[in-house]
Design a protein around this motif. Structure first.
Motif, mmCIF file in Angstrom:
data_model
loop_
_atom_site.group_PDB
_atom_site.id
_atom_site.type_symbol
_atom_site.label_atom_id
_atom_site.label_comp_id
_atom_site.label_asym_id
_atom_site.label_seq_id
_atom_site.Cartn_x
_atom_site.Cartn_y
_atom_site.Cartn_z
ATOM 1 N N SER A 1 0.818 -1.214 0.000
ATOM 2 C CA SER A 1 0.000 0.000 0.000
ATOM 3 C C SER A 1 0.847 1.257 0.000
ATOM 4 N N THR A 2 1.454 1.603 1.141
ATOM 5 C CA THR A 2 2.098 2.898 1.262
ATOM 6 C C THR A 2 3.494 2.908 0.672
ATOM 7 N N ALA A 3 4.048 4.111 0.497
ATOM 8 C CA ALA A 3 5.389 4.250 -0.069
ATOM 9 C C ALA A 3 6.084 5.447 0.553
ATOM 10 N N LYS A 4 7.280 5.237 1.100
ATOM 11 C CA LYS A 4 8.045 6.323 1.707
ATOM 12 C C LYS A 4 9.519 6.174 1.350
ATOM 13 N N ASN A 5 10.267 7.253 1.464
ATOM 14 C CA ASN A 5 11.691 7.201 1.150
ATOM 15 C C ASN A 5 12.466 6.459 2.226
ATOM 16 N N ALA A 6 13.466 5.690 1.797
ATOM 17 C CA ALA A 6 14.310 4.952 2.711
ATOM 18 C C ALA A 6 15.629 4.654 2.026
ATOM 19 N N SER A 7 16.491 3.834 2.668
ATOM 20 C CA SER A 7 17.801 3.566 2.094
ATOM 21 C C SER A 7 18.062 2.076 1.948
ATOM 22 N N ALA A 8 18.849 1.722 0.942
ATOM 23 C CA ALA A 8 19.292 0.360 0.708
ATOM 24 C C ALA A 8 20.606 0.452 -0.050
ATOM 25 N N SER A 9 21.132 -0.668 -0.566
ATOM 26 C CA SER A 9 22.412 -0.594 -1.259
ATOM 27 C C SER A 9 22.401 -1.453 -2.517
ATOM 28 N N TYR A 10 23.310 -1.123 -3.452
ATOM 29 C CA TYR A 10 23.522 -1.969 -4.618
ATOM 30 C C TYR A 10 25.012 -2.254 -4.741
ATOM 31 N N TYR A 11 25.344 -3.161 -5.640
ATOM 32 C CA TYR A 11 26.749 -3.472 -5.893
ATOM 33 C C TYR A 11 26.937 -3.630 -7.389
ATOM 34 N N THR A 12 28.175 -3.661 -7.844
ATOM 35 C CA THR A 12 28.456 -3.787 -9.274
ATOM 36 C C THR A 12 28.897 -5.213 -9.599
ATOM 37 N N ASP A 13 28.572 -5.644 -10.825
ATOM 38 C CA ASP A 13 29.015 -6.962 -11.263
ATOM 39 C C ASP A 13 30.320 -6.830 -12.049
ATOM 40 N N THR A 14 30.737 -7.900 -12.696
ATOM 41 C CA THR A 14 32.028 -7.886 -13.398
ATOM 42 C C THR A 14 32.033 -6.929 -14.589
ATOM 43 N N ASN A 15 30.853 -6.551 -15.069
ATOM 44 C CA ASN A 15 30.767 -5.597 -16.184
ATOM 45 C C ASN A 15 30.528 -4.164 -15.704
ATOM 46 N N ASN A 16 30.591 -3.987 -14.380
ATOM 47 C CA ASN A 16 30.320 -2.689 -13.749
ATOM 48 C C ASN A 16 28.872 -2.242 -13.876
ATOM 49 N N ASP A 17 27.978 -3.167 -14.257
ATOM 50 C CA ASP A 17 26.560 -2.861 -14.197
ATOM 51 C C ASP A 17 26.099 -2.950 -12.744
ATOM 52 N N LEU A 18 24.942 -2.399 -12.449
ATOM 53 C CA LEU A 18 24.488 -2.205 -11.076
ATOM 54 C C LEU A 18 23.457 -3.257 -10.691
ATOM 55 N N VAL A 19 23.684 -3.929 -9.571
ATOM 56 C CA VAL A 19 22.825 -5.038 -9.157
ATOM 57 C C VAL A 19 22.149 -4.697 -7.829
ATOM 58 N N VAL A 20 20.828 -4.864 -7.795
ATOM 59 C CA VAL A 20 20.038 -4.657 -6.583
ATOM 60 C C VAL A 20 19.439 -5.994 -6.173
ATOM 61 N N ASP A 21 19.556 -6.341 -4.894
ATOM 62 C CA ASP A 21 19.001 -7.595 -4.374
ATOM 63 C C ASP A 21 17.574 -7.376 -3.891
ATOM 64 N N LEU A 22 16.680 -8.227 -4.338
ATOM 65 C CA LEU A 22 15.276 -8.188 -3.932
ATOM 66 C C LEU A 22 14.942 -9.475 -3.190
ATOM 67 N N TYR A 23 14.238 -9.362 -2.063
ATOM 68 C CA TYR A 23 13.826 -10.532 -1.291
ATOM 69 C C TYR A 23 12.322 -10.504 -1.061
ATOM 70 N N VAL A 24 11.709 -11.694 -1.069
ATOM 71 C CA VAL A 24 10.311 -11.869 -0.686
ATOM 72 C C VAL A 24 10.291 -12.889 0.451
ATOM 73 N N TYR A 25 9.549 -12.580 1.529
ATOM 74 C CA TYR A 25 9.592 -13.389 2.748
ATOM 75 C C TYR A 25 8.207 -13.957 3.093
ATOM 76 N N ASN A 26 8.199 -15.049 3.848
ATOM 77 C CA ASN A 26 6.943 -15.561 4.405
ATOM 78 C C ASN A 26 6.823 -15.210 5.881
ATOM 79 N N TYR A 27 7.444 -14.112 6.274
ATOM 80 C CA TYR A 27 7.392 -13.610 7.651
ATOM 81 C C TYR A 27 7.444 -12.089 7.625
#
Length: 337
Positions: free
Chosen positions: A61-87
């Motif tokens: 539902s709602t949306a607010k600003n917050a912080s997270a991080s990304y990392y680069t792969d071997t091609n220097n492209d940008l990778v973001v990790d997404l998780y879905v939980y059952n808790y």
């Protein structure tokens, strides 16, 4: 009007949450740290059980600003990790035990964080760059969209599924004119009326400031007639933010001390105290004359945003938003070394 204001004050959290449900969803990432427009708010599957279908970026539902991080792969492209939980993240217990959670993941490219559809020119650009969901690369051949069926979270234990989103390195090549392409992601349960659909827009852009730290601010832009104001805490890193306010003008909502998503720090003993636990009371507020302060422990690997409602001490007193912002500071950050 005064009756209305008194009602709003008594029910401020309810009013704010109802208003928040009307907000749109989105996520934006920045440099080493990302700005993520998200709040993890989903429905409870059982009375008292908490939220048992959640994500680090997607929400219902709602949306607010917050912080997270990304990392680069071997091609220097940008990778973001997404998780879905059952808790209810960050707690791993309780978890959803009624059945395995079966869901589908939809991921598609959009022009910006508002979900604007791609133009023909955008499709040409994206087809020549690297934007991926897992191993799936978006291009004109596949319609810039993919569907993953048969996603499962097992009912026998606390469980999470991990996905990666890759953004072309050109997204952070220019501070002033980032491309701003986003990936819309939706996790939709196959069955179960008690489980919500989680969704969000995720993108990356170069930030000029990437130093770790958390800060707070009054986010209301209007409302001299309000009795309460929303103080939003965002940032990144691990440590303690000490917020100070003028106690002759404002007072915080005591309900935060019952909120297990807050971890406070006793400023006399330096002990950490989880909201809702024994010892988590307004006594954690330290008073020094007309100034009061509260210390909050924060960790960007689990915390997204924190929200405190500050009320006026004197009713029927009118302040501008600028004055309200002057009554509470942005906080003093003490990061863990």
């Amino acid at each position: 009007m005064s009756k209305i204001l008194r009602f709003l004050r008594k029910h401020w959290i309810t009013v704010w949450l109802v208003a928040a449900v009307l907000a749109s969803s989105g996520v934006i990432a920045y440099a080493s740290f990302t700005r993520v427009t998200v709040a993890k708010r989903v429905v409870s599957t059982k009375k008292g059980s908490g939220v048992l279908f959640s994500s680090n970026y997607l929400e219902s539902s709602t949306a607010k600003n917050a912080s997270a991080s990304y990392y680069t792969d071997t091609n220097n492209d940008l990778v973001v990790d997404l998780y879905v939980y059952n808790y209810a993240t960050p707690k791993t217990n309780p978890f959803y035990r009624d059945d395995n959670i079966e869901y589908t993941i939809t991921a598609k490219m959009v022009k910006d964080i508002n979900g604007t559809e791609l133009t023909a020119a955008d499709e040409t650009v994206i087809s020549g760059l690297t934007y991926k969901f897992g191993d799936f690369q978006f291009n004109s051949t596949n319609g810039f969209q993919t569907l993953l069926t048969g996603q499962t979270l097992n009912k026998t234990r606390s469980n999470s599924n991990h996905y990666t989103m890759t953004f072309d390195k050109s997204e952070i090549s220019e501070v002033t004119t980032p491309r701003g392409y986003c990936i819309y992601v939706e996790a939709k349960p196959e069955y179960g009326f008690d489980l919500p659909t989680l969704k969000g827009y995720i993108g990356v852009s170069l930030s000029e400031v990437i130093d770790p730290g958390w800060r707070g601010e009054i986010v209301d832009e209007d409302g001299k007639d309000y009795d309460g104001y929303n103080y939003e805490i965002t940032g990144n890193g691990i440590g303690v933010l000490t917020v100070t306010w003028n106690n002759t003008k404002l007072e915080p909502n005591d309900l935060i001390f019952k909120d297990s998503k807050f971890t406070f720090v006793d400023q006399d003993t330096n002990d950490s105290v989880r909201g809702g636990s024994v010892g988590s009371t307004s006594e954690l507020i330290k008073v020094d004359g007309t100034n009061s302060s509260l210390a909050i422990r924060l960790n960007s690997s689990t915390d997204v945003i924190k929200l405190i409602q500050f009320y006026k001490v004197e009713e029927n007193t009118y302040y501008t938003v600028a004055q309200i912002k002057g009554f509470v500071d942005s906080g003093t950050w003490d990061g863990d070394s």
